[in-house]
Scaffold this motif. Structure first.
Motif, short mmCIF file in Angstrom:
data_model
loop_
_atom_site.label_atom_id
_atom_site.label_comp_id
_atom_site.label_asym_id
_atom_site.label_seq_id
_atom_site.Cartn_x
_atom_site.Cartn_y
_atom_site.Cartn_z
N PRO A 1 -50.43 8.74 -124.53
CA PRO A 1 -50.86 10.09 -124.88
C PRO A 1 -52.33 10.21 -125.25
O PRO A 1 -52.94 11.26 -125.05
N GLU A 2 -52.94 9.13 -125.77
CA GLU A 2 -54.36 9.17 -126.13
C GLU A 2 -55.26 8.72 -124.99
O GLU A 2 -56.47 8.77 -125.10
N GLY A 3 -54.67 8.24 -123.92
CA GLY A 3 -55.44 7.71 -122.81
C GLY A 3 -55.10 6.25 -122.59
O GLY A 3 -54.33 5.65 -123.34
N ILE A 4 -55.68 5.67 -121.57
CA ILE A 4 -55.37 4.29 -121.20
C ILE A 4 -56.50 3.39 -121.70
O ILE A 4 -57.63 3.50 -121.24
N PRO A 5 -56.18 2.48 -122.63
CA PRO A 5 -57.23 1.58 -123.11
C PRO A 5 -57.65 0.59 -122.03
O PRO A 5 -56.84 0.21 -121.18
N ASP A 6 -58.90 0.19 -122.06
CA ASP A 6 -59.43 -0.74 -121.05
C ASP A 6 -58.58 -1.99 -120.90
O ASP A 6 -58.37 -2.47 -119.80
N LYS A 7 -58.08 -2.51 -122.01
CA LYS A 7 -57.31 -3.76 -121.96
C LYS A 7 -56.01 -3.62 -121.18
O LYS A 7 -55.42 -4.62 -120.79
N ASP A 8 -55.56 -2.39 -120.91
CA ASP A 8 -54.31 -2.17 -120.20
C ASP A 8 -54.47 -1.82 -118.73
O ASP A 8 -53.49 -1.72 -118.01
N HIS A 9 -55.70 -1.64 -118.26
CA HIS A 9 -55.91 -1.21 -116.87
C HIS A 9 -55.24 -2.11 -115.84
O HIS A 9 -54.49 -1.65 -114.99
N PHE A 10 -55.51 -3.40 -115.90
CA PHE A 10 -54.98 -4.32 -114.89
C PHE A 10 -53.46 -4.42 -114.97
O PHE A 10 -52.76 -4.39 -113.96
N ALA A 11 -52.95 -4.55 -116.19
CA ALA A 11 -51.50 -4.67 -116.37
C ALA A 11 -50.79 -3.38 -115.96
O ALA A 11 -49.71 -3.43 -115.36
N LEU A 12 -51.39 -2.25 -116.25
CA LEU A 12 -50.80 -0.97 -115.86
C LEU A 12 -50.65 -0.88 -114.35
O LEU A 12 -49.59 -0.53 -113.83
N LEU A 13 -51.68 -1.24 -113.64
CA LEU A 13 -51.60 -1.20 -112.18
C LEU A 13 -50.60 -2.21 -111.65
O LEU A 13 -49.89 -1.94 -110.68
N ALA A 14 -50.50 -3.36 -112.29
CA ALA A 14 -49.51 -4.35 -111.87
C ALA A 14 -48.10 -3.79 -112.01
O ALA A 14 -47.26 -3.97 -111.12
N ASN B 1 -61.34 -7.78 -109.90
CA ASN B 1 -60.14 -8.62 -109.83
C ASN B 1 -59.96 -9.38 -111.12
O ASN B 1 -60.88 -10.02 -111.59
N GLU B 2 -58.79 -9.30 -111.65
CA GLU B 2 -58.46 -10.01 -112.87
C GLU B 2 -56.95 -10.15 -112.90
O GLU B 2 -56.23 -9.27 -112.45
N GLU B 3 -56.49 -11.26 -113.40
CA GLU B 3 -55.05 -11.47 -113.54
C GLU B 3 -54.61 -10.86 -114.86
O GLU B 3 -55.28 -11.00 -115.88
N SER B 4 -53.48 -10.18 -114.82
CA SER B 4 -52.90 -9.65 -116.04
C SER B 4 -52.09 -10.75 -116.71
O SER B 4 -51.34 -11.46 -116.05
N SER B 5 -52.25 -10.86 -118.02
CA SER B 5 -51.43 -11.83 -118.73
C SER B 5 -50.01 -11.28 -118.86
O SER B 5 -49.79 -10.07 -118.79
N GLU B 6 -49.07 -12.17 -119.03
CA GLU B 6 -47.67 -11.74 -119.20
C GLU B 6 -47.55 -10.86 -120.44
O GLU B 6 -46.81 -9.88 -120.45
N VAL C 1 -48.72 -7.36 -119.48
CA VAL C 1 -47.72 -6.69 -118.65
C VAL C 1 -46.53 -6.25 -119.51
O VAL C 1 -46.03 -5.13 -119.36
N GLU C 2 -46.10 -7.10 -120.44
CA GLU C 2 -44.99 -6.73 -121.32
C GLU C 2 -45.35 -5.54 -122.21
O GLU C 2 -44.53 -4.65 -122.42
N ARG C 3 -46.57 -5.51 -122.73
CA ARG C 3 -47.01 -4.41 -123.58
C ARG C 3 -47.04 -3.09 -122.78
O ARG C 3 -46.53 -2.07 -123.22
N VAL C 4 -47.61 -3.15 -121.59
CA VAL C 4 -47.68 -1.95 -120.74
C VAL C 4 -46.29 -1.51 -120.31
O VAL C 4 -45.98 -0.32 -120.33
N THR C 5 -45.45 -2.46 -119.96
CA THR C 5 -44.08 -2.13 -119.56
C THR C 5 -43.37 -1.41 -120.70
O THR C 5 -42.69 -0.40 -120.47
N ALA C 6 -43.52 -1.89 -121.92
CA ALA C 6 -42.86 -1.25 -123.06
C ALA C 6 -43.37 0.18 -123.27
O ALA C 6 -42.59 1.10 -123.54
N ARG C 7 -44.68 0.39 -123.12
CA ARG C 7 -45.24 1.74 -123.28
C ARG C 7 -44.73 2.68 -122.20
O ARG C 7 -44.38 3.82 -122.47
N LEU C 8 -44.71 2.20 -120.96
CA LEU C 8 -44.24 3.05 -119.87
C LEU C 8 -42.74 3.32 -119.99
O LEU C 8 -42.29 4.43 -119.72
#
Length: 110
Positions: A18-31, A75-80, A83-90
Motif C-alpha cells: 500500500p505504501e509502494g514497492i521498496p527497492d529491496k523487493d523489486h527483484f523478488a517481486l518480479l520473480a 540482473n540480480e538474483e533474489s535471495s530465498e 522471495v519469501e517476504r514478497v510472497t507473504a506480502r502478495l
C-alpha cells in the motif's frame, strides 16, 4: 494471455504494497510475478499503474527501475528470504501464490 485481469493484478500489488514497492523487493517481486505472468503482462501492469497513479498519490514506485529489471538491463538474483517476504506480502494482498507453484484457477470477479 493471463487468466487474471490486469486491473486485478494491480489491485493485488497495491493491497500487498500500500505504501509502494521498496527497492529491496523489486527483484523478488518480479520473480514471484513471473510465476504467473509474462514479461509483457508485467509491463502492461506497470503501464496501468503509471496511468492510474493519481488514484494513490502517496504511494512510491520507481517505474524506471522496474522497467529496467523487466527488460533484463539490471540482473540480480533474489535471495530465498526476499522471495519469501514478497510472497507473504502478495499473499496477504490476495495474490494467488502457492507453495508448490501449482496452477489454480482464480477467476476475476471485477
Amino acid at each position: 494471455m493471463s487468466k487474471y485481469s490486469l486491473r486485478s493484478v494491480l489491485d493485488w500489488l497495491r493491497a500487498g504494497y500500500p505504501e509502494g514497492i521498496p527497492d529491496k523487493d523489486h527483484f523478488a517481486l518480479l520473480a514471484v510475478l513471473r510465476r504467473r505472468l509474462t514479461d509483457e503482462e508485467i509491463e502492461q501492469v506497470v503501464a496501468m499503474s503509471i496511468e492510474s497513479a493519481h488514484e494513490v498519490p502517496d504511494r512510491h514506485v520507481d517505474y524506471d527501475t522496474l522497467r529496467a529489471i523487466i527488460a533484463g538491463i539490471l540482473n540480480e538474483e533474489s535471495s530465498e528470504e526476499d522471495v519469501e517476504r514478497v510472497t507473504a506480502r502478495l499473499r496477504a494482498g490476495g495474490w494467488p501464490v502457492t507453495d508448490d507453484n501449482a496452477e489454480h484457477e482464480v477467476r476475476d470477479v471485477s
